[in-house]
Scaffold this active site. Structure first.
Site, mmCIF file in Angstrom:
data_model
loop_
_atom_site.group_PDB
_atom_site.id
_atom_site.type_symbol
_atom_site.label_atom_id
_atom_site.label_comp_id
_atom_site.label_asym_id
_atom_site.label_seq_id
_atom_site.Cartn_x
_atom_site.Cartn_y
_atom_site.Cartn_z
ATOM 1 N N HIS A 195 0.822 -1.222 0.000
ATOM 2 C CA HIS A 195 0.000 0.000 0.000
ATOM 3 C C HIS A 195 0.847 1.259 0.000
ATOM 4 C CE1 HIS A 195 -3.076 -2.981 0.828
ATOM 5 N NE2 HIS A 195 -3.822 -2.149 0.133
ATOM 6 N N ARG A 302 -10.790 3.628 -0.641
ATOM 7 C CA ARG A 302 -10.171 2.822 0.428
ATOM 8 C C ARG A 302 -10.389 3.532 1.764
ATOM 9 N NH1 ARG A 302 -5.920 1.847 -3.729
ATOM 10 N NH2 ARG A 302 -5.620 -0.405 -3.900
ATOM 11 N N ARG A 338 -15.618 1.293 -0.262
ATOM 12 C CA ARG A 338 -15.279 -0.027 0.280
ATOM 13 C C ARG A 338 -15.313 0.015 1.799
ATOM 14 N NH1 ARG A 338 -9.643 -2.834 -1.114
ATOM 15 N NH2 ARG A 338 -8.814 -1.253 0.301
ATOM 16 N N GLU A 439 -10.748 -11.299 -4.333
ATOM 17 C CA GLU A 439 -9.303 -11.146 -4.125
ATOM 18 C C GLU A 439 -8.707 -12.328 -3.373
ATOM 19 O OE1 GLU A 439 -8.575 -7.432 -2.131
ATOM 20 O OE2 GLU A 439 -10.256 -7.673 -0.769
ATOM 21 N N CYS A 510 -10.063 -3.474 -9.895
ATOM 22 C CA CYS A 510 -9.619 -2.261 -9.209
ATOM 23 C C CYS A 510 -8.213 -2.415 -8.640
ATOM 24 C CB CYS A 510 -10.609 -1.839 -8.131
ATOM 25 S SG CYS A 510 -10.754 -3.035 -6.804
HETATM 26 C C1 PEP Z 1 -6.503 -5.314 -4.358
HETATM 27 O O1 PEP Z 1 -6.237 -6.150 -3.481
HETATM 28 O O2 PEP Z 1 -6.242 -5.490 -5.563
HETATM 29 C C2 PEP Z 1 -7.164 -4.047 -4.003
HETATM 30 C C3 PEP Z 1 -7.594 -3.212 -4.928
HETATM 31 O O3 PEP Z 1 -7.283 -3.738 -2.683
HETATM 32 P P1 PEP Z 1 -6.042 -3.236 -1.787
HETATM 33 O O4 PEP Z 1 -4.895 -2.939 -2.711
HETATM 34 O O5 PEP Z 1 -6.486 -2.050 -1.042
HETATM 35 O O6 PEP Z 1 -5.792 -4.421 -0.906
HETATM 36 MG MG MG Z 2 -7.129 -5.985 -1.536
#
Ligand code: PEP
Ligand code: MG
Length: 579
Positions: A195, A302, A338, A439, A510
């Site tokens: 992240h 997010r 989300r 995911e 996404c």
């Molecule tokens: C992902 O896991 O691809 C996603 C979009 O969520 P994050 O990156 O916030 O885990």
């Molecule tokens: Mg994710």
């Protein structure tokens, strides 16, 4: 002496500037310069923080004295911390640093801590050596107070050319760069879809991670070049290299500004397929960037970033205001909010200290798993999202679902939140759509309950890759194995898109794959029509969409998906992109 360090390129662009070292370990604080006039105020801010911690310790001591259950050592422990806090090494030396170096108080204090702990390492006596933990704890208390009152770096002056160099940065640290004027950053640790890297891309600042020893090898104020395209940092470049990079920087900026002309163009393929290009955001302040690229909407908000860098939880009203401000800024466009995805590398101080989010449980109680075990926190967020739905087109997106019963429990709690609002006569959109993130491989392989119970799906390819390949996405030691092009990952993505199409359920991507122009044709060929990405990537993806023909790509991608050898996948993709 000039030298080059190689790492992972995680956010494109070139930055040329002076190093600002960020301290290692738990006490990572940014350094910023304080103007001549502001120095005494900075010293006063430091004194006020010391006074606040003294008061806290006094209150603790009182509690230890009157509370019958308090352990006997508590009082002695508080005395020790109070004694440490009165040592001039911690109270006076940082003030000297603030005045001499014109730096912020927290940075001065952490630098001084570094000096003290280095001396402790030399001590032979184990008991005395152990005391350094107490000093660190006291300093942490003071830093916490200081950060609670942190001032922002202005938009002027030297900060424009600051390159942050850190051993590691958490997403919570990185999100704070949104308020600062940072030109680029590099870290010793980190993976491409951590992240921290994602936030760097959303900030549009060049970044390289996984450099291993950058923090130890560079010095404060040293001139460096960060090449976020090739994944290198050049330390102490000579005039010739500098000139070359200035030129490349200018070229990149020119290319970027040319792409801006696509703002009003429709995202339509050569064979007439309309493609939805939405964006991912972390904070309500990101809305300006969303407007700059005229995105089709928000495909991923997010919300966990609202919970970071603070000691308390944002309440229902505060969340409602944040969500509503985004919804109202985009009339008529979908805003996909989300629900909380805390855990793994994203942690909230307030929950961590209560022991409610364990450190780094990538396979642990994160996201929806956390929300379902903390229904009061989840219900407050659901009510806030529902209330915001009255002001526009809000959609709720639930992360990390794997089990049918998790979907069922989520829907029960959503019904409860709705009925509470109805009872209080608060308006919301009764038909607000609910979607799930795909995911976890199990979800992609057993989509039935998702297709039966939800209105839309969004594939989180970052986590899908992490969990399919068993690669921690934040760990630079295994970053070379993190491969969204692995045939297993690609097949799960394609299966989800195909199943959604058959069931008439919209499917978006996404994860970071959606913002990678090298993968746009691949995803189009799989049948994807909804992309959500960092705003900074939207124009480039639009350009790619406008140069692609889905009718040709379909057959090619089917052939590519039959390959088991990642090398062949790569070759076929390169051919497809070159055509
Ligand atoms: C992902 O896991 O691809 C996603 C979009 O969520 P994050 O990156 O916030 O885990
Ligand atoms: Mg994710």
């Amino acid at each position: 002496m000039s030298f080059t360090l190689h790492g992972l390129a995680v956010s494109p662009g070139i930055a040329i500037g002076q190093v600002s070292l960020v301290s290692h370990a738990t006490l990572e604080v940014a350094q910023y310069h304080v103007s001549e006039r502001g120095i005494e105020a900075e010293v006063a801010r430091f004194d006020a923080a010391l006074a606040a911690v003294r008061l806290d310790l006094g209150a603790l001591k009182l509690e230890a004295g009157v509370s019958p259950g308090a352990p006997a050592e508590l009082s002695a422990f508080v005395d020790l911390h109070a004694m440490i806090l009165s040592d001039p090494l911690l109270t006076e030396v940082p003030k000297r640093l603030i005045r001499e170096r014109r730096c912020n108080a927290e940075w001065a204090l952490v630098q001084q801590l570094g000096q003290i702990t280095a001396q402790f390492d030399e001590i032979e006596d184990a008991y005395l050596r152990e005391r350094q933990h107490d000093i660190v704890q006291v300093v942490e208390r003071v830093v916490k107070v200081l950060l609670g009152h942190r001032r922002r770096i202005g938009k002027r002056g030297r900060e424009e050319d600051l390159i942050i160099v850190a051993h590691d940065l958490s997403p919570a640290d990185t999100i704070q760069f949104k308020q600062l004027n940072i030109a680029g950053f590099v870290t010793d640790l980190g993976g491409a879809t951590s992240h921290t890297a994602i936030v760097a891309r959303s900030l549009g600042i060049p970044a390289v991670v996984g450099l291993q020893h950058a923090r130890a090898l560079v010095e404060e104020d040293e001139l460096v070049i960060v090449d976020g395209v090739r994944g290198v940092m050049i330390v102490g470049p000579d005039e010739r290299v500098l000139e070359e990079y200035r030129l490349r920087k200018a070229q990149l900026e020119l290319e970027r500004s040319k792409l801006k002309r696509l703002k009003s163009a429709r995202a339509v393929t050569l064979d007439g397929q309309e493609i939805e290009l939405a964006v991912n955001i972390e904070m309500p302040q990101d809305i300006d960037k969303v407007k700059e690229v005229d995105a089709a909407g928000i495909g991923l908000f997010r919300t966990e970033f609202l919970f970071m860098n603070r000691d308390d939880l944002p309440g229902e009203d505060e969340q409602f205001e944040a969500y509503r401000s985004v919804v109202k800024a985009l009339p008529g466009k979908p805003v996909t909010i989300r629900s909380l995805d805390l855990g793994a590398d994203k942690t909230a101080r307030s929950l961590r200290e209560g022991g409610r989010v364990e450190p780094n449980p990538a396979l642990g109680r994160r996201a929806i798993r956390f929300c379902l075990t903390e229904p009061q926190i989840f219900l407050a967020q659901l009510r806030a999202i529902l209330r915001a739905s009255h002001y526009g087109r809000v959609r709720l997106l639930v992360p990390m679902l794997a089990h049918a019963h998790e979907i069922a429990q989520t829907l029960v709690l959503l019904d409860q939140a709705k009925s509470e609002l109805r009872d209080a006569r608060v308006k919301f959109d009764e038909r607000m759509e609910v979607g799930g993130m795909i995911e976890i491989p199990a979800a992609a392989l057993a989509l039935g309950p998702f297709l039966d119970k939800l209105d839309f799906l969004s594939i989180g390819t970052n986590d899908l890759t992490q969990y399919t390949l068993a690669i921690d996405r934040t760990d630079d030691a295994v970053a070379y194995l993190y491969d969204p092009l692995h045939p297993a990952v690609l097949r799960l993505v394609e299966m989800t898109i195909a199943a959604g199409r058959r069931a008439g359920i919209p499917v978006a991507v996404c994860g970071e794959m959606a913002g990678d122009p090298a993968l746009t044709r691949l995803l189009l060929g799989m049948g994807l029509r909804q992309f959500s990405m960092n705003p900074a990537q939207l124009f480039e993806i639009k350009q790619r969409v406008m140069q692609s023909d889905c009718s040709v790509l379909r057959g090619r991608v089917q052939r590519l998906l039959r390959q088991d050898d990642p090398l062949r996948v790569f070759e076929q993709l390169a051919k497809m992109n070159a055509a």
